[in-house]
Scaffold this motif. Structure first.
Motif, PDB file in Angstrom:
ATOM      1  N   TYR A 151     -35.046 -77.244 -35.364  1.00 16.24           N
ATOM      2  CA  TYR A 151     -35.882 -76.127 -35.804  1.00 16.24           C
ATOM      3  C   TYR A 151     -35.551 -75.687 -37.227  1.00 16.24           C
ATOM      4  CZ  TYR A 151     -37.538 -75.395 -31.003  1.00 16.24           C
ATOM      5  OH  TYR A 151     -38.106 -75.531 -29.773  1.00 16.24           O
ATOM      6  N   LEU A 152     -34.269 -75.547 -37.509  1.00 13.14           N
ATOM      7  CA  LEU A 152     -33.877 -75.093 -38.842  1.00 13.14           C
ATOM      8  C   LEU A 152     -34.274 -76.094 -39.920  1.00 13.14           C
ATOM      9  CD1 LEU A 152     -30.370 -73.592 -38.067  1.00 13.14           C
ATOM     10  CD2 LEU A 152     -32.436 -72.332 -38.707  1.00 13.14           C
ATOM     11  N   ARG A 153     -34.147 -77.372 -39.608  1.00 12.70           N
ATOM     12  CA  ARG A 153     -34.463 -78.410 -40.591  1.00 12.70           C
ATOM     13  C   ARG A 153     -35.970 -78.555 -40.784  1.00 12.70           C
ATOM     14  NH1 ARG A 153     -32.811 -80.867 -45.102  1.00 12.70           N
ATOM     15  NH2 ARG A 153     -33.607 -82.968 -45.201  1.00 12.70           N
ATOM     16  N   LEU A 154     -36.711 -78.632 -39.683  1.00 12.68           N
ATOM     17  CA  LEU A 154     -38.142 -78.915 -39.771  1.00 12.68           C
ATOM     18  C   LEU A 154     -38.987 -77.670 -40.041  1.00 12.68           C
ATOM     19  CD1 LEU A 154     -38.388 -81.474 -36.847  1.00 12.68           C
ATOM     20  CD2 LEU A 154     -38.242 -81.954 -39.298  1.00 12.68           C
ATOM     21  N   LEU A 155     -38.671 -76.591 -39.370  1.00 13.53           N
ATOM     22  CA  LEU A 155     -39.486 -75.380 -39.528  1.00 13.53           C
ATOM     23  C   LEU A 155     -38.908 -74.417 -40.560  1.00 13.53           C
ATOM     24  CD1 LEU A 155     -40.287 -74.752 -35.761  1.00 13.53           C
ATOM     25  CD2 LEU A 155     -41.681 -75.940 -37.466  1.00 13.53           C
ATOM     26  N   GLY A 156     -37.592 -74.371 -40.637  1.00 15.14           N
ATOM     27  CA  GLY A 156     -36.947 -73.466 -41.573  1.00 15.14           C
ATOM     28  C   GLY A 156     -36.783 -74.060 -42.952  1.00 15.14           C
ATOM     29  N   ASP A 157     -36.990 -75.378 -43.055  1.00 12.72           N
ATOM     30  CA  ASP A 157     -36.889 -76.085 -44.340  1.00 12.72           C
ATOM     31  C   ASP A 157     -35.536 -75.841 -45.019  1.00 12.72           C
ATOM     32  OD1 ASP A 157     -38.040 -77.896 -46.111  1.00 12.72           O
ATOM     33  OD2 ASP A 157     -38.676 -76.291 -47.456  1.00 12.72           O
ATOM     34  N   LEU A 158     -34.474 -75.853 -44.193  1.00 16.35           N
ATOM     35  CA  LEU A 158     -33.134 -75.638 -44.728  1.00 16.35           C
ATOM     36  C   LEU A 158     -32.452 -76.971 -44.997  1.00 16.35           C
ATOM     37  CD1 LEU A 158     -31.860 -72.809 -42.357  1.00 16.35           C
ATOM     38  CD2 LEU A 158     -32.801 -72.565 -44.649  1.00 16.35           C
ATOM     39  N   SER A 159     -31.519 -76.959 -45.918  1.00 17.08           N
ATOM     40  CA  SER A 159     -30.740 -78.168 -46.196  1.00 17.08           C
ATOM     41  C   SER A 159     -29.694 -78.344 -45.092  1.00 17.08           C
ATOM     42  CB  SER A 159     -30.035 -78.045 -47.546  1.00 17.08           C
ATOM     43  OG  SER A 159     -29.003 -77.076 -47.468  1.00 17.08           O
ATOM     44  N   PHE A 160     -29.150 -79.555 -44.998  1.00 21.60           N
ATOM     45  CA  PHE A 160     -28.106 -79.799 -44.004  1.00 21.60           C
ATOM     46  C   PHE A 160     -26.875 -78.962 -44.306  1.00 21.60           C
ATOM     47  CE2 PHE A 160     -30.509 -83.852 -43.588  1.00 21.60           C
ATOM     48  CZ  PHE A 160     -30.876 -83.697 -42.262  1.00 21.60           C
ATOM     49  N   LYS A 161     -26.605 -78.722 -45.558  1.00 21.87           N
ATOM     50  CA  LYS A 161     -25.465 -77.883 -45.941  1.00 21.87           C
ATOM     51  C   LYS A 161     -25.659 -76.459 -45.428  1.00 21.87           C
ATOM     52  CE  LYS A 161     -22.625 -76.713 -49.916  1.00 21.87           C
ATOM     53  NZ  LYS A 161     -22.393 -76.943 -51.335  1.00 21.87           N
ATOM     54  N   GLU A 162     -26.867 -75.931 -45.586  1.00 21.37           N
ATOM     55  CA  GLU A 162     -27.174 -74.582 -45.103  1.00 21.37           C
ATOM     56  C   GLU A 162     -27.094 -74.509 -43.578  1.00 21.37           C
ATOM     57  OE1 GLU A 162     -30.318 -72.860 -48.360  1.00 21.37           O
ATOM     58  OE2 GLU A 162     -30.982 -74.534 -47.092  1.00 21.37           O
ATOM     59  N   ILE A 163     -27.614 -75.532 -42.908  1.00 19.96           N
ATOM     60  CA  ILE A 163     -27.578 -75.565 -41.444  1.00 19.96           C
ATOM     61  C   ILE A 163     -26.132 -75.604 -40.956  1.00 19.96           C
ATOM     62  CG2 ILE A 163     -28.161 -76.934 -39.406  1.00 19.96           C
ATOM     63  CD1 ILE A 163     -30.703 -77.834 -40.993  1.00 19.96           C
ATOM     64  N   GLY A 164     -25.329 -76.444 -41.563  1.00 16.58           N
ATOM     65  CA  GLY A 164     -23.923 -76.517 -41.189  1.00 16.58           C
ATOM     66  C   GLY A 164     -23.226 -75.184 -41.359  1.00 16.58           C
TER      67      GLY A 164
END
Length: 50
Positions: A7-20
């Protein structure tokens, strides 16, 4: 946790660094989990919430 990463990657358009950072993991952990989950879904896997 896998669902949240998707969800964070696809819908939130966040980077992997931000998700981590948000989920308490590393950038690499978020990246690996995302791609593994994506592969499970493509292969018809139904259990991608772990």
């Amino acid at each position: 946790m896998s669902r949240e990463i998707l969800y964070l990657r696809l819908l939130g358009d966040l980077s992997f660094k931000e998700i981590g950072s948000i989920l308490g993991g590393t950038e690499n952990w978020a990246r690996v989990t995302f791609y593994r989950t994506k592969q499970q879904i493509r292969n018809g896997g139904e259990n991608y919430e772990s």
